[in-house]
Design an enzyme around this catalytic site. Structure first.
Site, PDB file in Angstrom:
ATOM      1  N   ARG A  50       0.835  -1.203   0.000  1.00 28.68           N
ATOM      2  CA  ARG A  50       0.000   0.000   0.000  1.00 28.68           C
ATOM      3  C   ARG A  50       0.871   1.255   0.000  1.00 28.68           C
ATOM      4  O   ARG A  50       1.904   1.304   0.653  1.00 28.68           O
ATOM      5  CB  ARG A  50      -0.925   0.008   1.221  1.00 28.68           C
ATOM      6  N   ASP A  52       0.845   5.675   0.408  1.00 27.80           N
ATOM      7  CA  ASP A  52       0.117   6.759   1.056  1.00 27.80           C
ATOM      8  C   ASP A  52      -0.356   7.804   0.049  1.00 27.80           C
ATOM      9  O   ASP A  52       0.047   7.794  -1.118  1.00 27.80           O
ATOM     10  CB  ASP A  52       1.014   7.454   2.089  1.00 27.80           C
ATOM     11  N   TYR A 110      11.710   1.010  -3.258  1.00 29.66           N
ATOM     12  CA  TYR A 110      11.201   2.377  -3.368  1.00 29.66           C
ATOM     13  C   TYR A 110      12.330   3.288  -3.829  1.00 29.66           C
ATOM     14  O   TYR A 110      13.515   2.994  -3.625  1.00 29.66           O
ATOM     15  CB  TYR A 110      10.698   2.890  -2.021  1.00 29.66           C
ATOM     16  N   ARG A 209       9.910   7.914   4.439  1.00 28.55           N
ATOM     17  CA  ARG A 209       9.813   9.374   4.596  1.00 28.55           C
ATOM     18  C   ARG A 209      10.449   9.835   5.906  1.00 28.55           C
ATOM     19  O   ARG A 209      11.014  10.938   5.981  1.00 28.55           O
ATOM     20  CB  ARG A 209       8.355   9.799   4.516  1.00 28.55           C
TER      21      ARG A 209
END
Length: 273
Positions: A50, A52, A110, A209
Site C-alpha cells: 500500500r 500513502d 522504493y 519518509r
C-alpha cells in the site's frame, strides 16, 4: 477461475493513497471500478504494497480472480479504457492460484527523488521533494550504512502503523546525484536531482519518509552521520526528524522469485531522474 496479476503505474498526487476508502478517491477504488466495467463483474484486488496519499507507483502489482478467459493484452487495453489518465495498467499475466501479490514478494523497492535547488519545483511539482541547501553525499552515505541489515525500526515508524513487528531487513540504500554542469551564479553550487533507492523485505508505515527526514538533516550538516545510529537505537519516533514530504516517493515495485515469470520493471521505471 483464473488468477491474474497486473502491473500498475500511477501518479499519486490526486489520490488519497492506494487502499480503498469510502470517498472512492484512491488508486484501488479507481482500478477496481475500471476492472469491473471491463470484466462486467465485481473485482477485488490485493496489492503488493500500500502507498500513502501523494505517493506514486511505477510497478504496483495486484492479483485478482476472474471467471473470464480473455487474452492478457485485452485486460491491459480494456482496463485502461476506463481508468483516469494518471493511472495505467502496464502488463497483465495469468499466474498460478498459489501466487499472492503481497505474500509471494521477497522484497520491495522504493525510490525518493529530491530536487536540490534555490528555486522550488515547477513542472515537476508534486513529483519530487525539494531542499534549498546543498547536501553532503558522504555524510548521508555514512549515515545510511547504519541502517543496513536487520533492525528494529520503531524510530522510523508512524504511530498509525499496523505492522505486526517493527523489525525489518533493509538490504540496500543507494544514493546518487545528477546535476547541472553550471553552478548557480549567486549560490556557487549546482542544482541537482538526488535519487535515493531503498530495498527491504518489507517497510513500515512512513518508514522511508522518516528516514529521508533524517538523511536530509545529516546531509545539511544539522546532525552528524553517527546521529542516525543513535536514532535507530533509541527506538522512539520522537528521536527522529519530522516526516518528509510524500511528493518524491515512488514505489518501484515488489521483487519476486524468477520462477513466477513476472516482469521486473516497467517503462515508467526508467523515467525517473
Amino acid at each position: 477461475m483464473t488468477r491474474l496479476a497486473l502491473g500498475v503505474s500511477y501518479n499519486g498526487q490526486a489520490y488519497s493513497g492506494w487502499q480503498s476508502q469510502l470517498s472512492g478517491n484512491t488508486i484501488q477504488d479507481k482500478l477496481e471500478a475500471a476492472l469491473g466495467r471491463f470484466a462486467t463483474h465485481r473485482v477485488s484486488t490485493l496489492c503488493a504494497g500500500r502507498t500513502d496519499a501523494g505517493v506514486h507507483g511505477l510497478m504496483q502489482v495486484v492479483h485478482f480472480d476472474t471467471p473470464l478467459d480473455r487474452p492478457a493484452s485485452s485486460w491491459v487495453r480494456g482496463t485502461n479504457t476506463f481508468l483516469p489518465s494518471d493511472i495505467a495498467v502496464q502488463w497483465a499475466q495469468p499466474v498460478p492460484d498459489e501466487f499472492h501479490a503481497r505474500g509471494s514478494a521477497v522484497a520491495r523497492r522504493y525510490a525518493y527523488v529530491l530536487l536540490q535547488s534555490p528555486v522550488r519545483p515547477s513542472v515537476d511539482a508534486g513529483r519530487v521533494g525539494w531542499v534549498f541547501h546543498p547536501l553532503d553525499h558522504n555524510a548521508m552515505r555514512q549515515a545510511a550504512d547504519h541502517l543496513l541489515g536487520e533492525h528494529d525500526f520503531t524510530s522510523f515508524r508512524a504511530s498509525a502503523c499496523q505492522a505486526k513487528s517493527p523489525v525489518k531487513t533493509l538490504q540496500r540504500i543507494g544514493i546518487s546525484c545528477r546535476g547541472q554542469s553550471v553552478p548557480h551564479p549567486e549560490l556557487g553550487w549546482s542544482p541537482c536531482y538526488w535519487r535515493f533507492e531503498f530495498e527491504a523485505n518489507a517497510f513500515l508505515h512512513h518508514m522511508i519518509r522518516n528516514i529521508m527526514g533524517c538523511l536530509i538533516a545529516i546531509g545539511q550538516g544539522k546532525e552528524s552521520p553517527d546521529w542516525m545510529e543513535k536514532v535507530l537505537a533509541t527506538r522512539s519516533r520522537d528521536a527522529a526528524a519530522p516526516t518528509f514530504s510524500p511528493d518524491g516517493l515512488y514505489f518501484l515495485g515488489p521483487v519476486y522469485e524468477a520462477a513466477w515469470g513476472l516482469p521486473e520493471r516497467t517503462a515508467a521505471y526508467d523515467w525517473l531522474p
